[in-house]
Scaffold this active site. Structure first.
Site, PDB file in Angstrom:
ATOM      1  CB  THR A   1      -0.918   0.023   1.233  1.00  0.00           C
ATOM      2  OG1 THR A   1      -1.759  -1.138   1.215  1.00  0.00           O
ATOM      3  CG2 THR A   1      -1.804   1.268   1.223  1.00  0.00           C
TER       4      THR A   1
ATOM      5  CG  PHE B   1       0.195   4.703   3.677  1.00  0.00           C
ATOM      6  CD1 PHE B   1      -1.007   4.841   4.365  1.00  0.00           C
ATOM      7  CD2 PHE B   1       0.728   3.431   3.513  1.00  0.00           C
ATOM      8  CE1 PHE B   1      -1.660   3.727   4.867  1.00  0.00           C
ATOM      9  CE2 PHE B   1       0.077   2.315   4.022  1.00  0.00           C
ATOM     10  CZ  PHE B   1      -1.126   2.462   4.699  1.00  0.00           C
TER      11      PHE B   1
END
Length: 277
Positions: free
Chosen positions: A172, A174
């Protein structure tokens, strides 16, 4: 005073892990929603916020791209977090005792092979770290949770198995956001510029708008569209490019882009994370 960084989710969430990895000495401030994270910074309850924007398996995070331009915040850093899944249980429980695991609906399919091998049922929860907290406060011995190792550490649970995800590439991305923009050149892996724009209502506007990046040799690593204010005709675009706005090729490309747009806003100029490569 410690820097305060707001994130969405409970303590032990992967967003919390992103905060810990990016700013180990900061105070993590859990929030219920992405909007709450932004409001925490606006209201001086936090100094920065860490928001997920995309996942290598599931694509972009819903609603984030439409929230960023209205947030009044600026991207100052990016962070990549590998989604490593741990199976955790109450202290003293053995793997053979686990009959069911709880986790966020998105996380469960990522450990499908492990769960099938051990005959463990899966049950969705609103939040994986939240499920860990619930288990620690009186859950049954036969129930486990899939979450980050940080969640087990925070909530006093035993890790029965680590890195049980089916694929090792799940990551992921960010964005660390601040009320103040920082356009200084920094980092060892080049700069990234992120911006949003809306093209003029003329034929081939997007094609023409993108031409400046091609002719000036500017690499565009992301281009996504999303509807503006629920309209099917008003489309905005979110883009990442390699380089700094003061780099001559980037300057020329952005000047050409402005000619074909009604709206252009730079959301951040920040160092590329080493894990981007």
């Amino acid at each position: 005073m410690k820097q305060r960084i707001a994130f969405q989710g409970d303590l032990g969430a992967y967003s919390h892990q992103a905060v810990v990895e990016a700013r180990p000495d900061a105070e993590a401030v859990p929030c219920r929603t992405f909007e709450d994270c932004i409001d925490a910074v606006r209201g001086d309850d936090a100094d920065l916020t860490m928001l997920p924007v995309e996942n290598s398996t599931y694509g972009r995070v819903a609603d984030i791209h439409s929230l960023l331009p209205k947030s009044g915040l600026h991207i100052i850093e990016e962070a990549f977090v590998r989604v490593r899944i741990s199976l955790m249980a109450l202290p003293g429980v053995a793997l053979e005792e686990i009959e069911k695991v709880r986790a966020h609906l998105v996380l469960l399919p990522q450990a499908k092979s492990f769960l099938k091998k051990h005959g463990i049922r899966a049950e969705s929860a609103a939040d994986s770290a939240g499920a860990a907290a619930e288990l620690a406060h009186g859950g049954p011995r036969s129930t486990g949770v899939l979450a980050s190792s940080l969640a087990a550490q925070i909530h006093g649970l035993d890790i029965l198995a680590s890195d049980i995800e089916d694929h090792g590439h799940n990551t992921t991305r960010f964005l660390l956001m601040s009320p103040e923009i920082d356009e200084s050149r920094r980092g060892d892996h080049g700069m990234i510029t992120t911006f949003v724009f809306e093209v003029r209502n003329i034929p081939a506007a997007l094609y023409k708008a993108m031409g400046g990046f091609a002719t000036n040799g500017v690499n565009m690593t992301k281009l996504e569209s999303y509807m503006k204010n629920g309209s099917f005709t008003a489309t905005q675009f979110y883009a990442d490019i390699e380089g700094h706005p003061e780099d001559p090729p980037v300057t020329r490309a952005l000047e050409e882009l402005r000619y074909f747009t009604n709206y252009l806003e730079i959301l951040g100029v920040y160092p590329a994370d080493a894990r981007r490569r």
